[in-house]
Motif scaffolding. Structure first.
Motif, short mmCIF file in Angstrom:
data_model
loop_
_atom_site.label_atom_id
_atom_site.label_comp_id
_atom_site.label_asym_id
_atom_site.label_seq_id
_atom_site.Cartn_x
_atom_site.Cartn_y
_atom_site.Cartn_z
N ALA A 1 -0.10 9.38 -5.45
CA ALA A 1 -0.23 10.74 -4.93
C ALA A 1 0.91 11.62 -5.42
O ALA A 1 0.71 12.80 -5.75
CB ALA A 1 -0.25 10.70 -3.40
N LEU A 2 2.11 11.06 -5.50
CA LEU A 2 3.24 11.82 -6.02
C LEU A 2 3.03 12.16 -7.49
O LEU A 2 3.38 13.26 -7.93
CB LEU A 2 4.53 11.01 -5.84
N TYR B 1 -2.77 11.04 -1.00
CA TYR B 1 -1.99 10.14 -0.14
C TYR B 1 -2.78 9.74 1.10
O TYR B 1 -2.79 8.57 1.49
CB TYR B 1 -0.69 10.83 0.26
N THR C 1 0.83 -1.21 0.00
CA THR C 1 0.00 0.00 0.00
C THR C 1 0.86 1.25 0.00
O THR C 1 0.52 2.25 -0.64
CB THR C 1 -0.94 0.00 1.22
N ASP C 2 1.97 1.21 0.72
CA ASP C 2 2.89 2.35 0.71
C ASP C 2 3.44 2.59 -0.70
O ASP C 2 3.63 3.74 -1.11
CB ASP C 2 4.04 2.11 1.69
N ALA D 1 0.84 4.19 -2.92
CA ALA D 1 0.63 5.61 -2.63
C ALA D 1 1.49 6.52 -3.49
O ALA D 1 1.36 7.74 -3.43
CB ALA D 1 0.90 5.89 -1.15
N LEU D 2 2.37 5.92 -4.34
CA LEU D 2 3.15 6.73 -5.28
C LEU D 2 2.24 7.49 -6.25
O LEU D 2 2.66 8.46 -6.88
CB LEU D 2 4.11 5.84 -6.06
N ILE E 1 -5.46 7.13 0.17
CA ILE E 1 -4.93 5.78 -0.09
C ILE E 1 -4.55 5.10 1.22
O ILE E 1 -4.89 3.93 1.45
CB ILE E 1 -3.73 5.86 -1.04
N THR E 2 -3.83 5.80 2.09
CA THR E 2 -3.40 5.19 3.35
C THR E 2 -4.58 4.93 4.28
O THR E 2 -4.56 3.97 5.06
CB THR E 2 -2.39 6.09 4.05
N GLY F 1 -1.89 16.51 -3.62
CA GLY F 1 -1.09 15.30 -3.44
C GLY F 1 -1.24 14.73 -2.04
O GLY F 1 -1.33 13.51 -1.86
N THR F 2 -1.30 15.60 -1.05
CA THR F 2 -1.51 15.15 0.33
C THR F 2 -2.89 14.51 0.50
O THR F 2 -3.03 13.48 1.18
CB THR F 2 -1.36 16.33 1.31
#
Length: 334
Positions: free
Chosen positions: A107-108, A233, A100-101, A104-105, A236-237, A229-230
């Protein structure tokens, strides 16, 4: 250097505790004990003292000394079937957490696209009307597309391989994540509103100064990139803990018992059927795409070359193309 991760399982088994039993005695979650034994985290100082009392050992035996595997006549073979199943399940959950981390790309990637717009405006203010100012935007979009494809394909492959994730969620961790999500959500939305207010204020202040206003637009896009972007992120998290939704989404990709070739053929037939239905529709998507393209070209011509007045003819050309497409479609049906 701490040897807690190595010593704790030996001392725990010698004392006759399972991970769940030790967690209950300490008043912590089972996931916390598992993280201690995996070397991911360390207990608090007060918990260490209680832990040493429960396991009838000293702090040196618990933290510093490297105990031998057979020091107390226990080994990995003494693990119960329940504990082995738990460790396997938690290992899979940790793998899901790491995946999952990586996902989260995305978001970048979203932030990069908006940052590319900021770079475009900044270059326009510094260099003027030249084709080179589009280069930073194209590079940011290319990097974002790479991240989208990399994360998206990885997500689908992971779901196919692990359609169901065991429920090893840590209640304390979920509560902390919920607080972070609420705070981050509120701050991001407030930042977007403040960013709009700042843009309006700066544009009024620098009224008549085109270069300064363009730089204000670049600043607005940069702050917007960070805020959006935040938000992505955080979303997703936060969804990481919704294992039921993950299982439903994975079930759409993988149906146990179905043959792989049959699934591929079924999806191909469905895609062909949707394409045929789209062709039969009287109002296809081409008109909308043509007018969307005309709008994009109009905005580019206006912002990059200050050609707002002659660029409006693009809408007339788009309308004529829409008419040609519709006439060809009707004549084809006849």
């Amino acid at each position: 250097m701490s040897n807690l991760a190595h010593n704790l399982p030996l001392l725990r088994r010698r004392a006759g505790y399972t991970q769940e039993g030790l967690a209950e005695a300490l008043g912590v979650s089972r996931q916390a004990v598992s993280k201690w034994e995996s070397g991911l985290t360390l207990p608090e100082a007060a918990t260490l003292l209680t832990l040493a009392d429960l396991l009838s050992c000293t702090l040196d035996q618990l933290m510093r000394e490297e105990l031998a595997e057979d020091a107390f006549g226990v080994s990995d073979d003494d693990l119960s079937a329940e504990e082995e199943a738990w460790e396997r399940s938690y290992g899979l959950y940790e793998r899901y957490d790491q995946h999952t981390d990586q996902f989260a790309l995305i978001a970048l990637g979203v932030g990069l696209i908006l940052a590319g717009v900021a770079a475009l405006l900044f270059c326009y203010a510094r260099l003027g009307e030249t084709g080179l100012i589009v280069l930073p935007l194209l590079l940011c979009v290319a990097a974002a597309v790479f991240l989208f494809v990399y994360a998206g394909v990885g997500r689908e492959n992971f779901m196919r391989q692990f359609p169901v994730i065991p429920d090893c969620r840590d209640g304390e961790e979920m509560a902390h994540a919920g607080r972070v999500f609420r705070l981050g959500l509120a701050c991001s939305i407030a930042a977007i509103v403040a960013d709009v207010a700042l843009l309006v204020t700066l544009c009024v202040f620098f009224e008549g100064n085109e270069r300064a206003q363009v730089l204000c637009g670049a600043l607005f896009a940069l702050v917007l990139a960070l805020a959006v972007g935040t938000l992505v992120y955080l979303g997703i998290t936060h969804e990481k803990y919704d294992l039921e939704a993950y299982a439903k989404e994975a079930a759409k990709l993988l149906r146990p018992g179905d043959d792989l070739d049959e699934r591929i053929e079924a999806r191909l037939e469905a895609a062909l059927r949707r394409a045929a239905e789209a062709e039969d529709e009287e109002d296809g998507p081409w008109s909308g795409l043509i007018m969307l393209g005309a709008t994009i070209l109009f905005l580019l011509a206006g912002f990059l070359f200050d050609a707002w007045h002659p660029a409006w003819i693009l809408f007339l050309v788009g309308a004529l193309l829409c008419g040609v497409v519709e006439n060809r479609k009707k004549s084809g049906k006849k």
